[in-house]
Motif scaffolding. Structure first.
Motif, PDB file in Angstrom:
ATOM      1  N   ALA A 119       0.883  -1.133   0.094  1.00 45.47           N
ATOM      2  CA  ALA A 119      -0.133   0.025  -0.209  1.00 45.47           C
ATOM      3  C   ALA A 119       1.022   1.275   0.004  1.00 45.47           C
ATOM      4  CB  ALA A 119      -0.715  -0.015   1.199  1.00 45.47           C
ATOM      5  N   PHE A 120       0.440   2.475  -0.396  1.00 45.58           N
ATOM      6  CA  PHE A 120       1.142   3.674  -0.602  1.00 45.58           C
ATOM      7  C   PHE A 120       0.547   4.604   0.424  1.00 45.58           C
ATOM      8  CE2 PHE A 120       2.403   1.580  -4.398  1.00 45.58           C
ATOM      9  CZ  PHE A 120       4.005   1.483  -4.245  1.00 45.58           C
ATOM     10  N   GLU A 121       1.443   5.477   0.925  1.00 44.89           N
ATOM     11  CA  GLU A 121       0.991   6.635   1.472  1.00 44.89           C
ATOM     12  C   GLU A 121       0.509   7.701   0.863  1.00 44.89           C
ATOM     13  OE1 GLU A 121       3.687   8.353   4.448  1.00 44.89           O
ATOM     14  OE2 GLU A 121       3.389   6.735   5.849  1.00 44.89           O
ATOM     15  N   ASP A 122       1.012   7.772  -0.625  1.00 33.97           N
ATOM     16  CA  ASP A 122       0.453   8.749  -1.515  1.00 33.97           C
ATOM     17  C   ASP A 122      -0.735   7.862  -2.267  1.00 33.97           C
ATOM     18  OD1 ASP A 122       0.070   9.837  -3.812  1.00 33.97           O
ATOM     19  OD2 ASP A 122       2.275  10.348  -4.360  1.00 33.97           O
ATOM     20  N   GLY A 123      -1.835   8.569  -2.029  1.00 36.78           N
ATOM     21  CA  GLY A 123      -3.158   7.835  -2.749  1.00 36.78           C
ATOM     22  C   GLY A 123      -3.107   7.838  -4.115  1.00 36.78           C
ATOM     23  N   ALA A 124      -2.318   8.439  -4.903  1.00 37.37           N
ATOM     24  CA  ALA A 124      -2.362   8.253  -6.344  1.00 37.37           C
ATOM     25  C   ALA A 124      -1.849   6.917  -6.594  1.00 37.37           C
ATOM     26  CB  ALA A 124      -1.332   9.441  -6.876  1.00 37.37           C
ATOM     27  N   TYR A 125      -0.958   6.253  -5.739  1.00 39.46           N
ATOM     28  CA  TYR A 125      -0.756   4.883  -6.166  1.00 39.46           C
ATOM     29  C   TYR A 125      -1.449   3.531  -5.449  1.00 39.46           C
ATOM     30  CZ  TYR A 125       3.057   8.106  -7.949  1.00 39.46           C
ATOM     31  OH  TYR A 125       3.605   8.851  -8.983  1.00 39.46           O
ATOM     32  N   ASP A 126      -2.189   4.163  -4.486  1.00 44.35           N
ATOM     33  CA  ASP A 126      -2.608   3.244  -3.437  1.00 44.35           C
ATOM     34  C   ASP A 126      -3.801   2.501  -4.099  1.00 44.35           C
ATOM     35  OD1 ASP A 126      -2.564   1.870  -0.750  1.00 44.35           O
ATOM     36  OD2 ASP A 126      -4.385   2.969  -0.601  1.00 44.35           O
ATOM     37  N   GLU A 127      -3.595   1.059  -3.899  1.00 42.58           N
ATOM     38  CA  GLU A 127      -4.966   0.324  -4.120  1.00 42.58           C
ATOM     39  C   GLU A 127      -5.280  -0.724  -3.039  1.00 42.58           C
ATOM     40  OE1 GLU A 127      -4.104  -1.665  -8.275  1.00 42.58           O
ATOM     41  OE2 GLU A 127      -2.412  -1.136  -8.022  1.00 42.58           O
ATOM     42  N   SER A 128      -4.964  -0.391  -1.958  1.00 45.76           N
ATOM     43  CA  SER A 128      -5.454  -1.031  -0.591  1.00 45.76           C
ATOM     44  C   SER A 128      -6.812  -1.290  -0.568  1.00 45.76           C
ATOM     45  CB  SER A 128      -4.764  -0.585   0.559  1.00 45.76           C
ATOM     46  OG  SER A 128      -5.208   0.845   0.893  1.00 45.76           O
ATOM     47  N   GLY A 129      -7.683  -0.257  -1.143  1.00 45.86           N
ATOM     48  CA  GLY A 129      -9.255  -0.788  -0.786  1.00 45.86           C
ATOM     49  C   GLY A 129      -9.277  -1.994  -1.454  1.00 45.86           C
ATOM     50  N   VAL A 163       2.444  -3.808   3.689  1.00 47.18           N
ATOM     51  CA  VAL A 163       3.278  -2.659   4.083  1.00 47.18           C
ATOM     52  C   VAL A 163       2.935  -1.460   3.422  1.00 47.18           C
ATOM     53  CG1 VAL A 163       5.602  -4.123   4.215  1.00 47.18           C
ATOM     54  CG2 VAL A 163       4.892  -3.256   1.976  1.00 47.18           C
ATOM     55  N   ARG A 164       2.733  -0.409   4.268  1.00 45.78           N
ATOM     56  CA  ARG A 164       2.452   0.989   3.737  1.00 45.78           C
ATOM     57  C   ARG A 164       3.626   1.750   3.423  1.00 45.78           C
ATOM     58  NH1 ARG A 164      -2.230   3.790   3.190  1.00 45.78           N
ATOM     59  NH2 ARG A 164      -3.219   1.861   3.377  1.00 45.78           N
ATOM     60  N   CYS A 165       3.892   2.105   2.467  1.00 45.74           N
ATOM     61  CA  CYS A 165       5.422   2.569   1.788  1.00 45.74           C
ATOM     62  C   CYS A 165       5.110   4.159   1.715  1.00 45.74           C
ATOM     63  CB  CYS A 165       5.555   2.338   0.375  1.00 45.74           C
ATOM     64  SG  CYS A 165       6.290   0.475   0.429  1.00 45.74           S
ATOM     65  N   SER A 166       6.028   4.890   2.249  1.00 41.86           N
ATOM     66  CA  SER A 166       6.155   6.395   2.281  1.00 41.86           C
ATOM     67  C   SER A 166       7.338   6.542   1.188  1.00 41.86           C
ATOM     68  CB  SER A 166       6.525   6.856   3.645  1.00 41.86           C
ATOM     69  OG  SER A 166       7.994   6.161   4.106  1.00 41.86           O
ATOM     70  N   TYR A 167       7.445   7.929   0.793  1.00 41.07           N
ATOM     71  CA  TYR A 167       8.459   8.035  -0.122  1.00 41.07           C
ATOM     72  C   TYR A 167       9.595   7.699   0.385  1.00 41.07           C
ATOM     73  CZ  TYR A 167       4.829  11.348  -1.994  1.00 41.07           C
ATOM     74  OH  TYR A 167       3.635  11.786  -2.750  1.00 41.07           O
ATOM     75  N   SER A 168      10.135   7.981   1.753  1.00 41.43           N
ATOM     76  CA  SER A 168      11.299   7.866   2.385  1.00 41.43           C
ATOM     77  C   SER A 168      11.637   6.518   2.235  1.00 41.43           C
ATOM     78  CB  SER A 168      11.511   8.611   3.715  1.00 41.43           C
ATOM     79  OG  SER A 168      10.575   7.969   4.645  1.00 41.43           O
ATOM     80  N   PRO A 212      -1.828  -0.008 -13.938  1.00 41.40           N
ATOM     81  CA  PRO A 212      -0.579  -0.746 -13.756  1.00 41.40           C
ATOM     82  C   PRO A 212       0.196  -0.499 -12.293  1.00 41.40           C
ATOM     83  CG  PRO A 212      -0.355   1.328 -14.864  1.00 41.40           C
ATOM     84  CD  PRO A 212      -1.783   1.139 -14.715  1.00 41.40           C
ATOM     85  N   TYR A 213       0.929  -1.411 -11.890  1.00 39.68           N
ATOM     86  CA  TYR A 213       1.525  -1.162 -10.792  1.00 39.68           C
ATOM     87  C   TYR A 213       2.703   0.082 -10.927  1.00 39.68           C
ATOM     88  CZ  TYR A 213       5.055  -1.884  -7.118  1.00 39.68           C
ATOM     89  OH  TYR A 213       5.949  -1.710  -6.110  1.00 39.68           O
ATOM     90  N   LEU A 214       2.536   0.858 -10.140  1.00 37.32           N
ATOM     91  CA  LEU A 214       3.681   2.071 -10.500  1.00 37.32           C
ATOM     92  C   LEU A 214       3.994   2.338  -8.969  1.00 37.32           C
ATOM     93  CD1 LEU A 214       2.114   4.308 -13.182  1.00 37.32           C
ATOM     94  CD2 LEU A 214       4.298   2.839 -13.306  1.00 37.32           C
ATOM     95  N   ALA A 215       5.038   2.972  -8.636  1.00 41.20           N
ATOM     96  CA  ALA A 215       5.489   3.597  -7.277  1.00 41.20           C
ATOM     97  C   ALA A 215       5.962   5.321  -7.725  1.00 41.20           C
ATOM     98  CB  ALA A 215       6.392   2.870  -6.704  1.00 41.20           C
ATOM     99  N   PRO A 216       5.804   6.143  -6.511  1.00 45.83           N
ATOM    100  CA  PRO A 216       6.397   7.374  -6.807  1.00 45.83           C
ATOM    101  C   PRO A 216       7.848   7.332  -7.067  1.00 45.83           C
ATOM    102  CG  PRO A 216       5.551   6.958  -4.417  1.00 45.83           C
ATOM    103  CD  PRO A 216       5.429   5.723  -5.357  1.00 45.83           C
TER     104      PRO A 216
END
Lengths: 658, 86
Positions: A289-299, A315-320, A560-564
């Motif tokens: 899951a991502f803290e940045d909602g633009a990438y998050d699909e946890s729902g 795991v909930r990923c932050s930028y850092s 598609p699966y993307l990350a910041p």
């Protein structure tokens, strides 16, 4: 799943220490055990992650009389059936491992053994009677295998870092590989990121005599050029269900528990649903899951986990988090990457390991086999456009592309048309489908230093074209695009940088039911209209999954699966120290790959949060990962190798010699 | 105006502060200076720098696809805005 390494050619009595140094760099792949074999003419090594026959599967392993020795990385899923067959022919087995099956199959069929294996594998067999080393790699390139010849010796390991640790090999980044990666997103096999280091391409075997390659052969190919089956969509969906279910059943074979990844999309949901159906219980499931909602699909991930009743981990990923593990990711990937997407998957495999599991099934391969990528739609629309240049449907069709990309959707019809019609409508061009993507990506080379630009003269696209099968130019655009993805990016990025390497970095094995070669072959022979119905991607897979998945998963727009990317390094305008250091004028000048002035402007843009397009983000990640690669493999390798030897605990080797 | 546009293009799309041989008539799309996702970045810059809204109907290469076309378009829009406010 394991790490393998070996040397042949010349007198190898002196090579025991070199082999141990190679293995010391592969301990993450095999923390449970290790072994060596050296008869003076061939030296084989193995680090083991025990999954099948925990007690009896030690390697290197031999046949009954010790004339055939193997070191093997991977899994043979049909080993039980093969063992029965070989036992009936009189072969005597001393273990219950899949490794021993390959040995006896080799005795029976020689190099033909690979065609009977259903699995993901890279192995080396030393045939003492023939004085020949035989190395082979699985059909889709799931497991890695590299090799190099130097001073009369032939070296092979699972990861390149082992080559550098074991032999006196020159370490140099290959400018031609950078040219390829900054165009195609991966290098063209057998080329790797390093000069003089090759990969054995997927679906190939090679024989080595007296330290030199004596023959090499491709033993399998995706049958996308064959006449499609004449079947209805219902028959296609039923047939796919049967083969995929059997593939999943076979891939659940393990003497340890098996978990599953859930991305929130169609493919991994199907895999997890099939596991639940076959075993009668929901597996442990794992998601990013991502803290940045633009990438998050946890729902969607939570919904699917609830639907199956799995024990879900996230795991909930932050930028850092991403920038924090990125150097390690490049260390394992051993090549530049243009996206950070491998980093969250590295963090996820760490969670799998911490949960106590070491095997996961994932949905990789479905997009390639069943026609899921947007580039396939793009090719179909452009093909239609070239055929019907006056069609009024054109703007409507183009707007259906990349629904998740706001920068693309925000454009006017006129711009979308202008972009895709920029002299790129030659449908007879064999690489028609991918030309716009590659043209966009190759603009990244504007950041190359003058020296690097001067070294590259021949085109990566033409080098890739030379690998396409006979008759390729006559295939339909979708089939050609599927082939390019399956033979290129799948092994070159998805299964390596984003697959094996970030999984094995945490000693976790990935398994891929969609990459069972029977599934790949079946999908390749389906009529194209069943894969892409109009612009409905993976149509046959969705038809198959009716009743298996919640409607919300089945009907959702593919993402598609993307990350910041650049945001992960410059959130708040401040980058981690290593980023500042490696992107500084001094480091850029020192390493010599990129123009410091141009990179300086890019960094400035990233720092103020203005890098929004694909190109800027790919450039930043590509430049940073190349700098890291040089920093770890060229400039600072000796220190890392010494630490690896100290930490590997190889002081009391389990040595087999005959 | 031309210099300001060129500076923006050099620093944000060409990443070349020294300035290179960019023809003021060269198409951003055909030369690959701006890709399929870069156009919105250009529009944002115009809006922030010149203080007018770019209407959806104006998002066409005729207005935006070279230094010269941009200069003419921006000039026309800023003059129109001056007339309205004046």
């Amino acid at each position: 799943m394991c790490g393998i390494a070996g040397i042949t050619g010349g007198d190898l009595a002196v090579c025991q220490e070199a082999l141990k140094s190679m293995l010391s760099m592969l301990r993450h792949r095999g923390p449970d055990d290790f072994g060596l074999y050296n008869d003076g003419r061939a030296a084989l090594g193995h680090t083991r992650l025990s999954i099948i026959d925990l007690a009896g599967g030690r390697q290197p392993m031999s046949n009954e009389d010790g004339s055939v020795w193997i070191t093997f990385n991977g899994e043979i899923f049909n080993y039980i059936e093969l063992k029965d067959e070989l036992s009936r022919k009189g072969h005597r087995f001393s273990t219950n491992s899949d490794t021993e099956v390959i040995v006896h199959l080799y005795e029976e069929l020689g190099d033909g053994c690979v065609t009977r294996l259903n699995g993901q594998f890279a192995f080396a067999i030393w045939d003492k009677n023939r004085s020949e080393l035989f190395i082979a790699r699985d059909r889709l390139g799931i497991r890695p295998l590299f090799y190099s010849s130097h001073a009369g010796r032939f070296y092979f390991p699972t990861e390149i870092k082992a080559l550098f640790a074991g032999g006196p090999l020159p370490r140099e980044i290959d400018p031609a590989a950078l040219d390829e990666i900054f165009t195609l997103w991966c290098s063209v096999p057998p080329r790797t990121a390093f000069k003089g280091i090759n990969e054995l391409p997927p679906a190939h075997w090679m024989k080595i005599r007296d330290g030199a390659v004596s023959s090499v052969k491709r033993y399998w190919d995706v049958p996308l050029g064959e006449e499609p089956l004449d079947i209805s969509i219902e028959e296609a969906a039923d047939g796919l269900f049967d083969i995929l279910s059997d593939a999943t059943r076979l891939q659940l074979r393990a003497d340890v528990p098996v978990g599953a990844y859930l991305s929130g999309g169609l493919d991994s949901s199907i895999t997890a649903a099939l596991i639940t159906k076959i075993t009668g219980a929901g597996p442990h499931t794992f998601s990013v899951a991502f803290e940045d909602g633009a990438y998050d699909e946890s729902g969607f991930q939570h919904e699917m986990a609830r639907h199956l009743g799995t024990e879900h981990h996230e795991v909930r990923c932050s930028y850092s988090d991403i920038s924090g593990v990125f150097p390690e990711v490049v260390w394992y990937a051993e090549k530049p990457v243009l996206r950070t997407a491998p980093a969250p998957l590295f963090i996820l495999s760490r969670l799998v390991r911490e949960t106590g599991l070491k095997v996961v099934l994932t949905g990789e391969g479905a997009d390639e086999a069943a026609g899921g990528y947007d580039i396939f739609k793009e090719a179909k629309i452009r093909e239609f456009w070239a055929r019907e240049p006056e069609s009024r449907l054109r703007p409507l069709l183009l707007k259906k592309l990349y629904p998740y990309l706001s920068a693309f959707q925000g454009q006017s019809d006129a711009y979308r048309e202008a972009f895709f019609n920029g002299g790129l409508s030659d449908v007879s061009d064999p690489l028609f489908s991918h030309r716009p993507r590659w043209q966009t990506t190759s603009r990244l080379k504007a950041f190359f230093s003058k020296d690097l630009l001067a070294e590259n003269t021949s085109g990566p696209e033409e080098r890739l074209k030379s690998l396409m099968p006979r008759g390729f130019g006559g295939w339909r655009a979708l089939a050609r695009a599927q082939y390019i993805e399956t033979a290129g990016l799948l092994p070159g990025y998805i299964l390596s940088s984003q697959g094996d390497r970030v999984l094995m970095g945490n000693s976790v094995e990935g398994r891929y039911p969609f990459l069972d070669h029977r599934v790949v072959e079946y999908c390749a022979r389906l009529p194209l209209r069943h894969k892409m119905r109009g612009l409905d991607e993976k149509h046959v897979l969705k038809r198959m999954a009716r009743g298996m998945l919640p409607a919300s998963i089945l009907k959702r727009t593919k993402q598609p699966y993307l990350a910041p990317d650049s945001k992960s390094f410059f959130a708040g305008g401040k980058a981690p120290d290593y980023v500042e250091e490696l992107l500084s004028e001094g480091s850029l000048k020192d390493y010599g790959y990129f123009d410091p002035g141009s990179v300086g402007l890019l960094v400035k843009k990233c720092r103020r949060g203005a890098a929004s397009g694909f190109r800027d983000n790919m450039a930043l990640v590509g430049i940073l990962s190349t700098q890291l690669l040089h920093n770890m493999f060229i400039a600072g390798f000796e220190g890392r190798a010494a630490r690896g030897r100290d930490a590997a605990g190889l002081r009391a080797p389990a040595t087999a010699a005959s | 105006m031309h210099d300001k546009i060129r500076e923006f293009i050099f620093e944000n799309f060409l990443f070349n502060a020294e300035g290179s041989a960019l023809d003021n008539d060269a198409s951003f799309l055909e030369t690959g200076i701006i890709d399929s996702t870069g156009m919105l970045e250009l529009v944002n810059w115009i809006q922030e720098t010149y203080g007018f809204e770019v209407d959806d109907t104006e998002l066409v290469p005729e207005n935006l696809d070279s230094v010269n076309r941009l200069a003419i378009y921006i000039d026309r829009k800023t003059q129109a805005a001056t007339r309205v406010s004046g």
